[in-house]
Design a protein around this motif. Sequence first.
Motif, PDB file in Angstrom:
ATOM      1  N   TRP A  53      63.430  20.069 -14.586  1.00 29.24           N
ATOM      2  CA  TRP A  53      64.783  20.013 -15.135  1.00 29.24           C
ATOM      3  C   TRP A  53      64.789  19.398 -16.529  1.00 29.24           C
ATOM      4  N   HIS A  54      63.848  18.512 -16.788  1.00 30.09           N
ATOM      5  CA  HIS A  54      63.847  17.772 -18.057  1.00 30.09           C
ATOM      6  C   HIS A  54      63.664  18.688 -19.267  1.00 30.09           C
ATOM      7  N   PRO A  55      62.574  19.473 -19.347  1.00 32.20           N
ATOM      8  CA  PRO A  55      62.437  20.334 -20.530  1.00 32.20           C
ATOM      9  C   PRO A  55      63.527  21.393 -20.628  1.00 32.20           C
ATOM     10  N   LEU A  56      63.973  21.911 -19.474  1.00 31.01           N
ATOM     11  CA  LEU A  56      65.007  22.952 -19.520  1.00 31.01           C
ATOM     12  C   LEU A  56      66.324  22.402 -20.047  1.00 31.01           C
ATOM     13  N   LEU A  57      66.797  21.303 -19.476  1.00 28.45           N
ATOM     14  CA  LEU A  57      68.096  20.764 -19.870  1.00 28.45           C
ATOM     15  C   LEU A  57      68.080  20.178 -21.269  1.00 28.45           C
ATOM     16  N   TYR A 121      55.485   5.494 -22.910  1.00 22.91           N
ATOM     17  CA  TYR A 121      54.299   5.046 -23.645  1.00 22.91           C
ATOM     18  C   TYR A 121      53.777   6.098 -24.610  1.00 22.91           C
ATOM     19  N   THR A 122      54.397   7.284 -24.658  1.00 20.32           N
ATOM     20  CA  THR A 122      53.934   8.334 -25.563  1.00 20.32           C
ATOM     21  C   THR A 122      54.878   8.447 -26.757  1.00 20.32           C
ATOM     22  N   LEU A 123      54.383   9.076 -27.811  1.00 23.52           N
ATOM     23  CA  LEU A 123      55.219   9.306 -28.991  1.00 23.52           C
ATOM     24  C   LEU A 123      56.418  10.177 -28.620  1.00 23.52           C
ATOM     25  N   VAL A 178      61.305  18.010 -28.694  1.00 28.92           N
ATOM     26  CA  VAL A 178      60.891  19.175 -27.919  1.00 28.92           C
ATOM     27  C   VAL A 178      59.474  19.601 -28.302  1.00 28.92           C
ATOM     28  N   LEU A 179      59.178  19.618 -29.582  1.00 24.75           N
ATOM     29  CA  LEU A 179      57.846  20.036 -30.038  1.00 24.75           C
ATOM     30  C   LEU A 179      56.762  19.097 -29.534  1.00 24.75           C
ATOM     31  N   THR A 180      56.981  17.797 -29.647  1.00 20.13           N
ATOM     32  CA  THR A 180      55.982  16.843 -29.157  1.00 20.13           C
ATOM     33  C   THR A 180      55.878  16.895 -27.636  1.00 20.13           C
ATOM     34  N   GLY A 181      57.004  17.149 -26.967  1.00 19.63           N
ATOM     35  CA  GLY A 181      56.981  17.259 -25.515  1.00 19.63           C
ATOM     36  C   GLY A 181      56.196  18.467 -25.045  1.00 19.63           C
ATOM     37  N   LEU A 182      56.367  19.598 -25.721  1.00 21.92           N
ATOM     38  CA  LEU A 182      55.611  20.800 -25.373  1.00 21.92           C
ATOM     39  C   LEU A 182      54.106  20.581 -25.556  1.00 21.92           C
ATOM     40  N   LEU A 183      53.739  19.984 -26.677  1.00 22.75           N
ATOM     41  CA  LEU A 183      52.323  19.740 -26.940  1.00 22.75           C
ATOM     42  C   LEU A 183      51.737  18.773 -25.913  1.00 22.75           C
ATOM     43  N   GLU A 184      52.467  17.713 -25.628  1.00 22.48           N
ATOM     44  CA  GLU A 184      52.021  16.727 -24.653  1.00 22.48           C
ATOM     45  C   GLU A 184      51.820  17.372 -23.282  1.00 22.48           C
ATOM     46  N   LYS A 185      52.790  18.171 -22.857  1.00 24.17           N
ATOM     47  CA  LYS A 185      52.712  18.824 -21.556  1.00 24.17           C
ATOM     48  C   LYS A 185      51.557  19.822 -21.507  1.00 24.17           C
ATOM     49  N   ALA A 186      51.361  20.554 -22.590  1.00 22.09           N
ATOM     50  CA  ALA A 186      50.287  21.541 -22.629  1.00 22.09           C
ATOM     51  C   ALA A 186      48.920  20.875 -22.504  1.00 22.09           C
ATOM     52  N   ASN A 193      41.955  24.728 -20.496  1.00 24.72           N
ATOM     53  CA  ASN A 193      42.536  26.070 -20.502  1.00 24.72           C
ATOM     54  C   ASN A 193      43.480  26.283 -21.683  1.00 24.72           C
ATOM     55  N   TYR A 194      43.986  25.182 -22.238  1.00 25.92           N
ATOM     56  CA  TYR A 194      44.872  25.302 -23.399  1.00 25.92           C
ATOM     57  C   TYR A 194      44.137  25.925 -24.568  1.00 25.92           C
ATOM     58  N   ALA A 195      42.879  25.575 -24.721  1.00 25.20           N
ATOM     59  CA  ALA A 195      42.074  26.092 -25.838  1.00 25.20           C
ATOM     60  C   ALA A 195      41.606  27.523 -25.607  1.00 25.20           C
ATOM     61  N   SER A 196      41.713  28.005 -24.388  1.00 28.08           N
ATOM     62  CA  SER A 196      41.209  29.349 -24.084  1.00 28.08           C
ATOM     63  C   SER A 196      42.189  30.448 -24.453  1.00 28.08           C
ATOM     64  N   GLY A 197      43.375  30.040 -24.886  1.00 25.08           N
ATOM     65  CA  GLY A 197      44.360  31.042 -25.289  1.00 25.08           C
ATOM     66  C   GLY A 197      45.023  31.734 -24.119  1.00 25.08           C
ATOM     67  N   GLY A 198      45.143  31.048 -22.990  1.00 24.94           N
ATOM     68  CA  GLY A 198      45.770  31.620 -21.805  1.00 24.94           C
ATOM     69  C   GLY A 198      47.251  31.873 -21.985  1.00 24.94           C
ATOM     70  N   GLY A 199      47.823  32.583 -21.002  1.00 23.01           N
ATOM     71  CA  GLY A 199      49.218  33.006 -21.116  1.00 23.01           C
ATOM     72  C   GLY A 199      50.199  31.866 -21.202  1.00 23.01           C
ATOM     73  N   GLU A 200      50.037  30.831 -20.389  1.00 21.78           N
ATOM     74  CA  GLU A 200      50.990  29.727 -20.411  1.00 21.78           C
ATOM     75  C   GLU A 200      50.908  28.950 -21.713  1.00 21.78           C
ATOM     76  N   GLY A 201      49.689  28.701 -22.189  1.00 23.10           N
ATOM     77  CA  GLY A 201      49.533  27.989 -23.450  1.00 23.10           C
ATOM     78  C   GLY A 201      50.150  28.748 -24.608  1.00 23.10           C
ATOM     79  N   PHE A 202      49.951  30.067 -24.630  1.00 25.30           N
ATOM     80  CA  PHE A 202      50.553  30.887 -25.687  1.00 25.30           C
ATOM     81  C   PHE A 202      52.068  30.831 -25.601  1.00 25.30           C
ATOM     82  N   LEU A 203      52.603  30.914 -24.380  1.00 26.60           N
ATOM     83  CA  LEU A 203      54.055  30.863 -24.198  1.00 26.60           C
ATOM     84  C   LEU A 203      54.620  29.548 -24.708  1.00 26.60           C
ATOM     85  N   MET A 204      53.969  28.438 -24.401  1.00 27.63           N
ATOM     86  CA  MET A 204      54.452  27.136 -24.848  1.00 27.63           C
ATOM     87  C   MET A 204      54.407  27.029 -26.365  1.00 27.63           C
TER      88      MET A 204
END
Length: 236
Positions: A53-57, A121-123, A178-186, A193-204
């Motif tokens: 709910w957090h990233p969506l809202l 504790y994160t930026l 939002v940008l820092t949150g997406l990167l942190e979550k990824a 897998n983030y570095a492999s160029g997978g579908g979820e990483g690309f979507l984020m």
Amino acid sequence: MANNQIEDLRGFNAIYYFSQAVGAAIVVLVSLWTIHHRGGFAWRSDPAHEFNWHPLLMTIGMVYLGGNVNLIYRSLRNYGKKELKLAHVSLHSVILFMVLFGLVAAFDSHNFADPPKPNLYTLHSWIGLLTVILYFSQYVVGFFSFMYPGIADSLRAALMPYHVFCGVSIFIMSSCAVLTGLLEKAIWTLGANYASGGGEGFLMNFIGFLVIVYTFLIGYLLHKPAYKRSGRAKNS
């Protein structure tokens, strides 16, 4: 002299509707990401999925609606001032509710996890919390300054530039959160897998790219003096 600014709306509609298409795409893609890739939504019985709910809202409220609430005096310029003020504060109230709901989801997902996770504790969390505090302060000050009867017009006029500046600044900070949150979550959830160029990483990454585009489009519409409501329109 600012009150004598002549409206020149050439290009406004094209940029505005494009910004709305980008904003709608952000909402759709964040919904797709949280449902398809992150497993959907729950509440305290399932803290990991409650977090979704957090990233969506936050994205819908602080970014998509946040851009539109700043733009409302330009996008709906033909409405009367009283109607626009009511629409402005009403939309801010909706955003505030979404923000509070999103914050509860974030803290619950940490506090009710097994074992519990630390908070703030994160930026990303620092930027996000500061943005929410400023947003709430702006809401309270703005409500009593511009909606509460009996406030002197001279005081309202003196506060208006600061109110506008803070509103735009909070919108930009929301996009940064939002940008820092997406990167942190990824990084945390995808790992190597983030570095492999997978579908979820690309979507984020693509969601983040669209947030940047949306922020620039709204910023341009707000910045250009010729798109500001004329003195005649303000009093209508």
